[in-house]
Motif scaffolding. Structure first.
Motif, PDB file in Angstrom:
ATOM      1  N   ASN A   1       0.728  -1.252   0.000  1.00 40.29           N
ATOM      2  CA  ASN A   1       0.000   0.000   0.000  1.00 40.29           C
ATOM      3  C   ASN A   1       0.752   1.292   0.000  1.00 40.29           C
ATOM      4  N   GLU A   2       0.017   2.268  -0.549  1.00 37.98           N
ATOM      5  CA  GLU A   2       0.536   3.626  -0.654  1.00 37.98           C
ATOM      6  C   GLU A   2       1.065   4.111   0.712  1.00 37.98           C
ATOM      7  N   ALA A   3       0.276   4.011   1.720  1.00 34.78           N
ATOM      8  CA  ALA A   3       0.743   4.405   3.045  1.00 34.78           C
ATOM      9  C   ALA A   3       1.241   3.152   3.748  1.00 34.78           C
TER      10      ALA A   3
ATOM     11  N   TYR B   1       1.706   2.729   6.894  1.00 36.72           N
ATOM     12  CA  TYR B   1       1.506   2.685   8.332  1.00 36.72           C
ATOM     13  C   TYR B   1       0.755   1.428   8.793  1.00 36.72           C
ATOM     14  N   ASP B   2      -0.115   0.920   7.949  1.00 30.49           N
ATOM     15  CA  ASP B   2      -0.956  -0.184   8.409  1.00 30.49           C
ATOM     16  C   ASP B   2      -0.136  -1.457   8.570  1.00 30.49           C
TER      17      ASP B   2
ATOM     18  N   LEU C   1      -0.936  -4.598   6.440  1.00 34.43           N
ATOM     19  CA  LEU C   1      -0.914  -4.704   4.984  1.00 34.43           C
ATOM     20  C   LEU C   1       0.114  -5.643   4.383  1.00 34.43           C
TER      21      LEU C   1
ATOM     22  N   LEU D   1     -10.017   4.207   4.955  1.00 37.30           N
ATOM     23  CA  LEU D   1      -9.329   4.971   5.992  1.00 37.30           C
ATOM     24  C   LEU D   1      -8.158   4.174   6.542  1.00 37.30           C
ATOM     25  N   CYS D   2      -8.233   2.876   6.386  1.00 39.72           N
ATOM     26  CA  CYS D   2      -7.157   2.030   6.905  1.00 39.72           C
ATOM     27  C   CYS D   2      -5.864   2.286   6.156  1.00 39.72           C
ATOM     28  N   LYS D   3      -5.963   2.925   5.005  1.00 37.01           N
ATOM     29  CA  LYS D   3      -4.758   3.181   4.220  1.00 37.01           C
ATOM     30  C   LYS D   3      -4.286   4.621   4.368  1.00 37.01           C
ATOM     31  N   ASN D   4      -4.966   5.354   5.230  1.00 35.91           N
ATOM     32  CA  ASN D   4      -4.679   6.764   5.353  1.00 35.91           C
ATOM     33  C   ASN D   4      -3.997   7.034   6.692  1.00 35.91           C
ATOM     34  N   ALA D   5      -2.809   7.590   6.593  1.00 40.57           N
ATOM     35  CA  ALA D   5      -1.995   7.729   7.797  1.00 40.57           C
ATOM     36  C   ALA D   5      -2.595   8.664   8.847  1.00 40.57           C
TER      37      ALA D   5
ATOM     38  N   TYR E   1      -5.563   8.608   9.936  1.00 39.62           N
ATOM     39  CA  TYR E   1      -6.431   7.852  10.831  1.00 39.62           C
ATOM     40  C   TYR E   1      -5.799   6.494  11.096  1.00 39.62           C
ATOM     41  N   MET E   2      -5.166   6.350  12.211  1.00 36.88           N
ATOM     42  CA  MET E   2      -4.515   5.068  12.431  1.00 36.88           C
ATOM     43  C   MET E   2      -5.378   4.184  13.287  1.00 36.88           C
ATOM     44  N   LYS E   3      -6.641   4.558  13.369  1.00 36.70           N
ATOM     45  CA  LYS E   3      -7.397   3.945  14.437  1.00 36.70           C
ATOM     46  C   LYS E   3      -8.618   3.140  14.031  1.00 36.70           C
TER      47      LYS E   3
END
Ligand code: FES
Lengths: 390, 88
Positions: A351-353, A355-356, A359, B51-55, B57-59
Protein backbone atom coordinates in the motif's frame (compact mmCIF):
# COMPACT_ATOMS: atom_id res chain seq x y z
CA UNK A 1 -19.11 -28.05 -32.63
CA UNK A 2 -15.57 -28.16 -33.98
CA UNK A 3 -12.96 -26.26 -32.07
CA UNK A 4 -15.14 -26.19 -29.01
CA UNK A 5 -13.31 -27.74 -26.15
CA UNK A 6 -15.54 -29.72 -23.84
CA UNK A 7 -15.25 -30.47 -20.22
CA UNK A 8 -15.93 -33.61 -18.24
CA UNK A 9 -17.65 -32.56 -15.06
CA UNK A 10 -17.60 -35.55 -12.77
CA UNK A 11 -18.52 -35.73 -9.12
CA UNK A 12 -19.86 -38.04 -6.49
CA UNK A 13 -21.93 -37.57 -3.36
CA UNK A 14 -22.20 -40.20 -0.66
CA UNK A 15 -24.14 -40.91 2.46
CA UNK A 16 -23.11 -43.48 5.04
CA UNK A 17 -25.30 -46.27 6.20
CA UNK A 18 -27.07 -45.08 9.32
CA UNK A 19 -25.05 -45.84 12.44
CA UNK A 20 -21.77 -46.38 10.61
CA UNK A 21 -19.03 -43.85 10.84
CA UNK A 22 -17.31 -44.67 7.61
CA UNK A 23 -18.35 -45.12 3.99
CA UNK A 24 -18.75 -48.60 2.57
CA UNK A 25 -18.74 -47.26 -0.98
CA UNK A 26 -15.73 -45.68 -2.56
CA UNK A 27 -15.43 -43.21 -5.39
CA UNK A 28 -12.08 -42.28 -6.90
CA UNK A 29 -11.23 -40.40 -10.01
CA UNK A 30 -8.15 -39.29 -11.80
CA UNK A 31 -7.75 -36.71 -14.48
CA UNK A 32 -5.00 -36.99 -17.09
CA UNK A 33 -4.87 -33.41 -18.39
CA UNK A 34 -2.32 -34.19 -21.11
CA UNK A 35 -4.50 -36.85 -22.62
CA UNK A 36 -7.71 -35.00 -21.86
CA UNK A 37 -8.90 -38.09 -20.11
CA UNK A 38 -10.71 -38.90 -16.89
CA UNK A 39 -10.91 -42.26 -15.20
CA UNK A 40 -13.26 -42.88 -12.31
CA UNK A 41 -14.25 -45.86 -10.23
CA UNK A 42 -17.27 -46.34 -8.02
CA UNK A 43 -16.92 -49.40 -5.87
CA UNK A 44 -19.29 -50.86 -3.33
CA UNK A 45 -17.73 -53.02 -0.64
CA UNK A 46 -19.63 -55.93 0.81
CA UNK A 47 -21.60 -54.95 3.89
CA UNK A 48 -20.92 -51.62 5.52
CA UNK A 49 -18.57 -49.89 7.87
CA UNK A 50 -14.83 -50.16 7.99
CA UNK A 51 -14.58 -53.59 6.37
CA UNK A 52 -16.63 -52.53 3.37
CA UNK A 53 -14.68 -49.32 3.25
CA UNK A 54 -11.37 -51.13 2.97
CA UNK A 55 -12.69 -53.54 0.35
CA UNK A 56 -14.18 -50.80 -1.78
CA UNK A 57 -11.07 -48.66 -1.45
CA UNK A 58 -8.82 -51.52 -2.36
CA UNK A 59 -10.82 -52.35 -5.46
CA UNK A 60 -10.98 -48.75 -6.66
CA UNK A 61 -7.30 -48.12 -5.96
CA UNK A 62 -6.21 -51.26 -7.74
CA UNK A 63 -8.23 -50.50 -10.85
CA UNK A 64 -6.87 -46.95 -11.04
CA UNK A 65 -3.32 -48.21 -10.53
CA UNK A 66 -3.62 -50.85 -13.22
CA UNK A 67 -4.86 -48.29 -15.68
CA UNK A 68 -2.24 -45.75 -14.66
CA UNK A 69 0.37 -48.43 -15.32
CA UNK A 70 -0.84 -48.56 -18.89
CA UNK A 71 -3.13 -51.58 -18.75
CA UNK A 72 -6.11 -51.56 -20.98
CA UNK A 73 -9.39 -50.99 -19.17
CA UNK A 74 -10.93 -54.35 -20.05
CA UNK A 75 -7.77 -56.17 -19.06
CA UNK A 76 -7.49 -54.30 -15.78
CA UNK A 77 -11.06 -54.96 -14.76
CA UNK A 78 -10.86 -58.57 -15.85
CA UNK A 79 -7.94 -59.14 -13.53
CA UNK A 80 -9.91 -57.60 -10.68
CA UNK A 81 -12.94 -59.69 -11.45
CA UNK A 82 -10.90 -62.88 -11.45
CA UNK A 83 -9.08 -62.09 -8.25
CA UNK A 84 -11.60 -60.47 -5.96
CA UNK A 85 -12.13 -62.89 -3.14
CA UNK A 86 -15.48 -64.32 -2.13
CA UNK A 87 -16.89 -63.80 1.31
CA UNK A 88 -16.82 -67.18 3.01
CA UNK A 89 -19.97 -66.50 4.98
CA UNK A 90 -22.20 -65.00 2.38
CA UNK A 91 -20.68 -66.53 -0.74
CA UNK A 92 -20.81 -63.31 -2.65
CA UNK A 93 -18.08 -61.10 -3.99
CA UNK A 94 -16.26 -58.78 -1.73
CA UNK A 95 -17.04 -55.77 -3.83
CA UNK A 96 -18.74 -54.59 -6.97
CA UNK A 97 -17.58 -51.78 -9.23
CA UNK A 98 -18.22 -49.43 -12.14
CA UNK A 99 -15.34 -47.95 -14.09
CA UNK A 100 -15.64 -44.98 -16.41
CA UNK A 101 -12.96 -43.97 -18.87
CA UNK A 102 -13.84 -40.84 -20.79
CA UNK A 103 -11.93 -38.36 -22.94
CA UNK A 104 -12.44 -34.77 -24.10
CA UNK A 105 -13.87 -35.90 -27.41
CA UNK A 106 -16.69 -37.69 -25.60
CA UNK A 107 -15.47 -41.21 -26.25
CA UNK A 108 -16.43 -43.24 -23.23
CA UNK A 109 -15.73 -46.78 -22.08
CA UNK A 110 -17.57 -48.27 -19.16
CA UNK A 111 -17.13 -51.52 -17.31
CA UNK A 112 -19.63 -52.59 -14.68
CA UNK A 113 -19.54 -55.56 -12.40
CA UNK A 114 -22.37 -55.99 -9.96
CA UNK A 115 -23.39 -52.34 -9.54
CA UNK A 116 -26.78 -51.12 -10.83
CA UNK A 117 -26.67 -50.33 -14.57
CA UNK A 118 -25.67 -46.74 -15.28
CA UNK A 119 -28.17 -44.32 -16.80
CA UNK A 120 -27.35 -42.32 -19.91
CA UNK A 121 -29.44 -39.16 -20.26
CA UNK A 122 -29.59 -37.15 -23.48
CA UNK A 123 -31.96 -34.24 -24.01
CA UNK A 124 -33.90 -35.27 -20.94
CA UNK A 125 -34.43 -38.84 -22.16
CA UNK A 126 -32.71 -42.14 -21.49
CA UNK A 127 -30.45 -43.74 -24.04
CA UNK A 128 -30.09 -47.50 -23.52
CA UNK A 129 -27.02 -49.45 -24.60
CA UNK A 130 -26.45 -53.12 -25.19
CA UNK A 131 -23.48 -54.32 -23.21
CA UNK A 132 -20.88 -56.79 -24.31
CA UNK A 133 -20.87 -59.40 -21.57
CA UNK A 134 -17.82 -61.18 -20.21
CA UNK A 135 -18.34 -63.94 -17.73
CA UNK A 136 -15.65 -64.76 -15.27
CA UNK A 137 -13.79 -68.00 -15.97
CA UNK A 138 -13.46 -68.70 -12.28
CA UNK A 139 -16.69 -67.39 -10.80
CA UNK A 140 -19.74 -68.08 -12.89
CA UNK A 141 -21.84 -65.52 -11.06
CA UNK A 142 -19.48 -62.70 -11.94
CA UNK A 143 -20.17 -60.90 -15.12
CA UNK A 144 -18.73 -57.73 -16.52
CA UNK A 145 -20.74 -55.44 -18.73
CA UNK A 146 -18.65 -53.58 -21.27
CA UNK A 147 -19.81 -50.50 -23.10
CA UNK A 148 -18.18 -48.20 -25.56
CA UNK A 149 -19.93 -45.24 -27.16
CA UNK A 150 -19.65 -41.58 -27.86
CA UNK A 151 -21.16 -38.82 -25.76
CA UNK A 152 -22.74 -35.79 -27.28
CA UNK A 153 -22.41 -32.37 -25.75
CA UNK A 154 -24.72 -31.97 -22.74
CA UNK A 155 -25.03 -35.74 -22.20
CA UNK A 156 -24.96 -37.14 -18.68
CA UNK A 157 -24.05 -40.49 -17.20
CA UNK A 158 -25.34 -41.45 -13.79
CA UNK A 159 -23.81 -44.21 -11.70
CA UNK A 160 -24.93 -45.34 -8.31
CA UNK A 161 -24.49 -47.97 -5.66
CA UNK A 162 -27.43 -50.26 -4.91
CA UNK A 163 -28.08 -48.12 -1.85
CA UNK A 164 -29.80 -45.77 -4.29
CA UNK A 165 -31.86 -48.19 -6.36
CA UNK A 166 -32.83 -50.24 -3.30
CA UNK A 167 -33.68 -47.28 -1.11
CA UNK A 168 -37.06 -47.65 0.54
CA UNK A 169 -37.00 -51.40 -0.05
CA UNK A 170 -39.70 -53.13 1.95
CA UNK A 171 -41.61 -49.96 2.76
CA UNK A 172 -45.29 -49.73 1.92
CA UNK A 173 -44.68 -47.36 -0.94
CA UNK A 174 -41.55 -48.94 -2.35
CA UNK A 175 -41.81 -52.69 -1.91
CA UNK A 176 -39.02 -53.32 -4.33
CA UNK A 177 -37.16 -50.16 -3.58
CA UNK A 178 -36.87 -46.99 -5.60
CA UNK A 179 -35.35 -48.99 -8.46
CA UNK A 180 -33.65 -47.83 -11.61
CA UNK A 181 -37.00 -46.83 -13.14
CA UNK A 182 -37.76 -44.58 -10.19
CA UNK A 183 -34.35 -43.00 -10.47
CA UNK A 184 -34.89 -42.40 -14.19
CA UNK A 185 -38.23 -40.67 -13.58
CA UNK A 186 -36.55 -38.53 -11.00
CA UNK A 187 -33.73 -37.62 -13.39
CA UNK A 188 -36.20 -36.70 -16.11
CA UNK A 189 -37.97 -34.32 -13.74
CA UNK A 190 -34.85 -32.79 -12.33
CA UNK A 191 -33.29 -32.24 -15.72
CA UNK A 192 -36.46 -30.62 -16.93
CA UNK A 193 -36.31 -28.14 -14.05
CA UNK A 194 -32.62 -27.47 -14.39
CA UNK A 195 -31.04 -28.43 -17.69
CA UNK A 196 -27.56 -27.33 -16.71
CA UNK A 197 -27.39 -28.62 -13.17
CA UNK A 198 -23.82 -29.45 -12.18
CA UNK A 199 -22.74 -33.01 -11.49
CA UNK A 200 -22.14 -32.32 -7.86
CA UNK A 201 -25.56 -30.83 -7.40
CA UNK A 202 -27.40 -33.55 -9.30
CA UNK A 203 -25.55 -36.24 -7.35
CA UNK A 204 -26.55 -34.54 -4.14
CA UNK A 205 -30.19 -34.42 -5.22
CA UNK A 206 -30.16 -38.14 -6.02
CA UNK A 207 -28.66 -39.05 -2.66
CA UNK A 208 -31.14 -36.84 -0.82
CA UNK A 209 -34.05 -38.35 -2.69
CA UNK A 210 -32.87 -41.88 -2.00
CA UNK A 211 -32.57 -41.02 1.67
CA UNK A 212 -36.11 -39.67 1.65
CA UNK A 213 -37.37 -43.09 0.60
CA UNK A 214 -35.97 -44.69 3.73
CA UNK A 215 -38.11 -44.89 6.82
CA UNK A 216 -37.08 -42.09 9.15
CA UNK A 217 -34.61 -41.03 6.47
CA UNK A 218 -32.13 -43.47 7.96
CA UNK A 219 -30.09 -45.05 5.19
CA UNK A 220 -29.96 -48.81 5.57
CA UNK A 221 -27.09 -49.11 3.15
CA UNK A 222 -24.37 -46.81 1.91
CA UNK A 223 -25.77 -44.49 -0.72
CA UNK A 224 -23.56 -43.14 -3.50
CA UNK A 225 -24.34 -41.35 -6.71
CA UNK A 226 -21.73 -40.33 -9.27
CA UNK A 227 -22.56 -38.11 -12.20
CA UNK A 228 -20.59 -37.36 -15.34
CA UNK A 229 -21.68 -34.34 -17.34
CA UNK A 230 -20.10 -33.63 -20.71
CA UNK A 231 -20.38 -29.91 -21.32
CA UNK A 232 -18.83 -26.62 -22.12
CA UNK A 233 -16.51 -25.55 -19.34
CA UNK A 234 -17.91 -23.21 -16.71
CA UNK A 235 -15.56 -20.40 -16.06
CA UNK A 236 -15.02 -18.37 -12.95
CA UNK A 237 -12.82 -15.36 -12.36
CA UNK A 238 -11.85 -14.44 -8.83
CA UNK A 239 -10.36 -10.98 -8.43
CA UNK A 240 -8.59 -10.40 -5.15
CA UNK A 241 -6.32 -7.54 -4.15
CA UNK A 242 -5.60 -4.26 -5.94
CA UNK A 243 -3.15 -4.46 -8.89
CA UNK A 244 0.47 -3.52 -8.26
CA UNK A 245 0.34 -0.55 -10.63
CA UNK A 246 -2.54 1.70 -9.70
CA UNK A 247 -2.46 3.22 -13.18
CA UNK A 248 -3.49 -0.13 -14.60
CA UNK A 249 -6.62 -0.46 -12.44
CA UNK A 250 -8.85 0.51 -15.35
CA UNK A 251 -7.29 -2.03 -17.64
CA UNK A 252 -7.79 -4.89 -15.20
CA UNK A 253 -11.27 -3.72 -14.36
CA UNK A 254 -12.11 -3.97 -18.05
CA UNK A 255 -10.71 -7.50 -18.25
CA UNK A 256 -12.79 -8.41 -15.23
CA UNK A 257 -15.88 -6.83 -16.70
CA UNK A 258 -15.52 -8.59 -20.06
CA UNK A 259 -14.79 -12.00 -18.61
CA UNK A 260 -17.03 -14.64 -20.18
CA UNK A 261 -18.20 -16.50 -17.10
CA UNK A 262 -18.99 -16.02 -13.45
CA UNK A 263 -17.19 -13.42 -11.39
CA UNK A 264 -16.26 -13.03 -7.78
CA UNK A 265 -14.48 -10.27 -5.90
CA UNK A 266 -12.73 -11.06 -2.65
CA UNK A 267 -11.61 -7.95 -0.85
CA UNK A 268 -13.18 -4.68 0.23
CA UNK A 269 -10.56 -2.46 -1.36
CA UNK A 270 -10.72 -4.49 -4.55
CA UNK A 271 -14.49 -4.18 -4.62
CA UNK A 272 -14.29 -0.42 -4.14
CA UNK A 273 -11.70 -0.11 -6.87
CA UNK A 274 -13.72 -2.13 -9.37
CA UNK A 275 -16.91 -0.28 -8.49
CA UNK A 276 -15.15 2.99 -9.13
CA UNK A 277 -13.61 1.92 -12.45
CA UNK A 278 -16.77 0.28 -13.71
CA UNK A 279 -19.07 2.95 -12.37
CA UNK A 280 -21.12 0.58 -10.28
CA UNK A 281 -22.45 0.78 -6.78
CA UNK A 282 -21.85 -1.63 -3.96
CA UNK A 283 -24.66 -2.54 -1.66
CA UNK A 284 -23.86 -4.31 1.54
CA UNK A 285 -25.89 -6.79 3.47
CA UNK A 286 -27.00 -5.87 6.97
CA UNK A 287 -24.30 -6.65 9.48
CA UNK A 288 -25.12 -9.69 11.52
CA UNK A 289 -23.01 -11.61 13.99
CA UNK A 290 -20.64 -14.08 12.40
CA UNK A 291 -17.03 -15.03 12.10
CA UNK A 292 -16.77 -13.40 8.67
CA UNK A 293 -17.87 -10.04 7.33
CA UNK A 294 -21.12 -10.28 5.38
CA UNK A 295 -21.22 -10.37 1.57
CA UNK A 296 -21.98 -7.32 -0.51
CA UNK A 297 -23.45 -7.01 -3.95
CA UNK A 298 -22.50 -5.42 -7.21
CA UNK A 299 -24.47 -5.62 -10.40
CA UNK A 300 -22.99 -8.12 -12.86
CA UNK A 301 -20.86 -9.80 -10.18
CA UNK A 302 -21.89 -13.14 -8.71
CA UNK A 303 -20.24 -12.77 -5.34
CA UNK A 304 -18.51 -10.01 -3.40
CA UNK A 305 -16.82 -10.88 -0.14
CA UNK A 306 -14.16 -9.58 2.20
CA UNK A 307 -10.63 -10.73 1.28
CA UNK A 308 -8.20 -12.86 3.19
CA UNK A 309 -10.34 -13.89 6.13
CA UNK A 310 -12.92 -15.28 3.74
CA UNK A 311 -10.35 -16.86 1.42
CA UNK A 312 -8.65 -18.52 4.37
CA UNK A 313 -11.93 -19.87 5.65
CA UNK A 314 -12.81 -21.15 2.19
CA UNK A 315 -9.52 -23.00 2.03
CA UNK A 316 -10.32 -24.54 5.38
CA UNK A 317 -13.74 -25.70 4.15
CA UNK A 318 -12.24 -27.15 0.98
CA UNK A 319 -9.75 -29.05 3.09
CA UNK A 320 -12.48 -30.45 5.27
CA UNK A 321 -14.49 -31.32 2.20
CA UNK A 322 -17.73 -31.62 4.12
CA UNK A 323 -21.07 -29.92 3.75
CA UNK A 324 -21.02 -26.37 2.56
CA UNK A 325 -21.67 -23.96 5.44
CA UNK A 326 -24.05 -21.07 4.99
CA UNK A 327 -21.67 -18.14 5.24
CA UNK A 328 -19.65 -16.02 2.79
CA UNK A 329 -16.82 -18.57 2.62
CA UNK A 330 -19.37 -21.30 1.97
CA UNK A 331 -20.80 -19.24 -0.88
CA UNK A 332 -17.36 -18.88 -2.39
CA UNK A 333 -16.74 -22.61 -1.98
CA UNK A 334 -19.99 -23.34 -3.76
CA UNK A 335 -19.05 -21.06 -6.63
CA UNK A 336 -15.60 -22.63 -6.92
CA UNK A 337 -16.94 -26.16 -6.89
CA UNK A 338 -19.55 -25.35 -9.50
CA UNK A 339 -16.88 -24.14 -11.92
CA UNK A 340 -14.51 -26.12 -14.12
CA UNK A 341 -11.95 -23.52 -15.06
CA UNK A 342 -11.00 -21.01 -12.41
CA UNK A 343 -8.89 -17.92 -12.95
CA UNK A 344 -7.48 -16.01 -10.02
CA UNK A 345 -6.35 -12.44 -10.62
CA UNK A 346 -4.28 -11.64 -7.57
CA UNK A 347 -3.37 -8.02 -7.01
CA UNK A 348 -0.03 -7.42 -5.36
CA UNK A 349 -0.14 -3.75 -4.47
CA UNK A 350 1.74 -2.96 -1.33
CA UNK A 351 0.00 0.00 0.00
CA UNK A 352 0.54 3.63 -0.65
CA UNK A 353 0.74 4.40 3.05
CA UNK A 354 2.92 2.09 4.98
CA UNK A 355 1.51 2.68 8.33
CA UNK A 356 -0.96 -0.18 8.41
CA UNK A 357 0.96 -3.01 10.02
CA UNK A 358 -1.48 -5.52 8.63
CA UNK A 359 -0.91 -4.70 4.98
CA UNK A 360 2.38 -6.40 4.12
CA UNK A 361 1.21 -9.39 6.11
CA UNK A 362 -2.07 -9.42 4.24
CA UNK A 363 -0.29 -9.44 0.92
CA UNK A 364 1.77 -12.46 1.90
CA UNK A 365 -1.23 -14.28 3.29
CA UNK A 366 -3.20 -13.55 0.17
CA UNK A 367 -0.53 -14.96 -2.13
CA UNK A 368 -0.12 -17.96 0.06
CA UNK A 369 -3.78 -18.75 0.46
CA UNK A 370 -4.40 -18.41 -3.25
CA UNK A 371 -1.54 -20.78 -4.01
CA UNK A 372 -2.97 -23.30 -1.60
CA UNK A 373 -6.40 -22.86 -3.11
CA UNK A 374 -4.91 -23.57 -6.52
CA UNK A 375 -3.32 -26.74 -5.22
CA UNK A 376 -6.35 -28.21 -3.57
CA UNK A 377 -8.77 -27.17 -6.32
CA UNK A 378 -6.68 -28.72 -9.04
CA UNK A 379 -5.53 -31.82 -7.20
CA UNK A 380 -8.46 -32.80 -5.10
CA UNK A 381 -11.35 -31.16 -6.89
CA UNK A 382 -9.91 -31.70 -10.37
CA UNK A 383 -10.46 -28.15 -11.56
CA UNK A 384 -8.37 -26.34 -14.13
CA UNK A 385 -6.90 -23.45 -12.18
CA UNK A 386 -4.87 -20.53 -13.40
CA UNK A 387 -3.15 -17.91 -11.23
CA UNK A 388 -2.15 -14.52 -12.41
CA UNK A 389 -0.34 -12.07 -10.15
CA UNK A 390 -1.04 -8.55 -11.26
CA UNK B 1 -37.73 14.08 20.98
CA UNK B 2 -37.99 15.08 17.38
CA UNK B 3 -39.04 12.29 15.13
CA UNK B 4 -37.54 13.18 11.81
CA UNK B 5 -38.43 11.07 8.76
CA UNK B 6 -34.86 10.46 7.85
CA UNK B 7 -33.19 7.74 9.84
CA UNK B 8 -29.85 8.11 11.46
CA UNK B 9 -27.39 6.08 9.45
CA UNK B 10 -24.78 4.02 11.21
CA UNK B 11 -22.14 2.70 8.88
CA UNK B 12 -19.79 0.01 10.15
CA UNK B 13 -16.66 -0.77 8.21
CA UNK B 14 -16.32 -4.50 7.77
CA UNK B 15 -13.16 -4.46 5.69
CA UNK B 16 -10.38 -6.82 6.73
CA UNK B 17 -8.43 -4.33 8.83
CA UNK B 18 -11.45 -3.02 10.69
CA UNK B 19 -12.91 -6.48 11.12
CA UNK B 20 -9.71 -7.82 12.64
CA UNK B 21 -9.31 -4.74 14.83
CA UNK B 22 -12.70 -5.19 16.43
CA UNK B 23 -15.51 -4.53 13.97
CA UNK B 24 -16.46 -8.21 14.18
CA UNK B 25 -17.98 -7.34 17.56
CA UNK B 26 -19.90 -4.44 16.07
CA UNK B 27 -21.83 -6.71 13.74
CA UNK B 28 -24.40 -7.29 16.43
CA UNK B 29 -24.72 -3.59 17.11
CA UNK B 30 -28.26 -3.49 15.84
CA UNK B 31 -29.47 -5.78 18.59
CA UNK B 32 -27.70 -3.69 21.23
CA UNK B 33 -29.36 -0.41 20.38
CA UNK B 34 -31.96 0.40 23.04
CA UNK B 35 -35.37 -0.68 21.70
CA UNK B 36 -36.81 2.82 21.91
CA UNK B 37 -34.21 4.09 19.43
CA UNK B 38 -34.22 1.20 17.03
CA UNK B 39 -36.79 2.54 14.63
CA UNK B 40 -34.79 5.75 14.27
CA UNK B 41 -31.64 4.08 13.13
CA UNK B 42 -30.42 2.21 10.10
CA UNK B 43 -27.33 0.05 10.41
CA UNK B 44 -25.27 -0.56 7.29
CA UNK B 45 -21.96 -2.12 6.44
CA UNK B 46 -19.13 -0.77 4.34
CA UNK B 47 -16.63 -2.92 2.43
CA UNK B 48 -13.74 -0.62 3.38
CA UNK B 49 -13.85 3.08 4.08
CA UNK B 50 -10.34 3.44 2.70
CA UNK B 51 -9.33 4.97 5.99
CA UNK B 52 -7.16 2.03 6.91
CA UNK B 53 -4.76 3.18 4.22
CA UNK B 54 -4.68 6.76 5.35
CA UNK B 55 -1.99 7.73 7.80
CA UNK B 56 -4.12 10.42 9.44
CA UNK B 57 -6.43 7.85 10.83
CA UNK B 58 -4.51 5.07 12.43
CA UNK B 59 -7.40 3.95 14.44
CA UNK B 60 -9.44 1.12 13.06
CA UNK B 61 -12.17 0.00 13.42
CA UNK B 62 -14.16 2.83 11.93
CA UNK B 63 -17.82 3.66 12.21
CA UNK B 64 -19.65 6.62 10.76
CA UNK B 65 -22.85 7.98 12.21
CA UNK B 66 -24.52 10.31 9.75
CA UNK B 67 -21.10 10.96 8.34
CA UNK B 68 -19.44 11.64 11.69
CA UNK B 69 -16.39 9.45 12.03
CA UNK B 70 -15.76 7.39 15.13
CA UNK B 71 -12.29 5.93 15.38
CA UNK B 72 -11.36 2.88 17.43
CA UNK B 73 -15.04 2.26 17.56
CA UNK B 74 -16.65 -0.05 20.03
CA UNK B 75 -20.22 -0.61 21.05
CA UNK B 76 -20.06 1.86 23.91
CA UNK B 77 -18.60 4.70 21.84
CA UNK B 78 -21.11 4.17 19.08
CA UNK B 79 -24.05 4.14 21.45
CA UNK B 80 -22.81 7.31 23.15
CA UNK B 81 -22.62 9.19 19.90
CA UNK B 82 -25.99 7.85 18.88
CA UNK B 83 -27.51 8.98 22.13
CA UNK B 84 -26.09 12.45 21.62
CA UNK B 85 -27.40 12.62 18.04
CA UNK B 86 -30.86 11.63 19.09
CA UNK B 87 -31.15 13.74 22.17
CA UNK B 88 -29.22 16.65 20.80
S1 FES C 1 -10.97 -1.88 6.48
FE1 FES C 1 -12.05 -0.33 7.45
S2 FES C 1 -11.32 1.38 6.47
FE2 FES C 1 -10.42 -0.21 5.38
Amino acid sequence: MVDESFFIDIDCVQEKKHGQNTFGDCFMSKRYPDEGRVIAVLSDGLGSGIKANILANMTATMILRFIAAGHDLTKATEIIMETLPICQVRKISYSTFSVIDCDDSGLVKIVEEGNPDFVHMRNGEVVEHEPEIRTSKKFTNRRMHLYKFKLEPEDRLIFCSDGVTQSGLGTEQYHLGWRREGLIDFLRDELKTDKTVSSRHLARLIVKEAQLKEPGRLAKDDISAAVLYFRKPRKLLVFTGPPYHAERDEEYAAIFNDFPGKKAICGGTTANLLARCLNKTITTERPRPGALPACSHMEGVDLVTEGILTLTKTLEYLNEGGRIPDDPAGKLMELLLDSDCIDFMVGTRLNEAHYDPLLPVQLEIRKNVVKQLEKILSERYIKKVHLQFI
Amino acid sequence: MENSAKKIEIEICLGTTCFVMGASKLQELETLIPPKYRSLVEVKANTCMDLCKNATYMKAPFVKIDGELITEANVEKVLNVLERKING
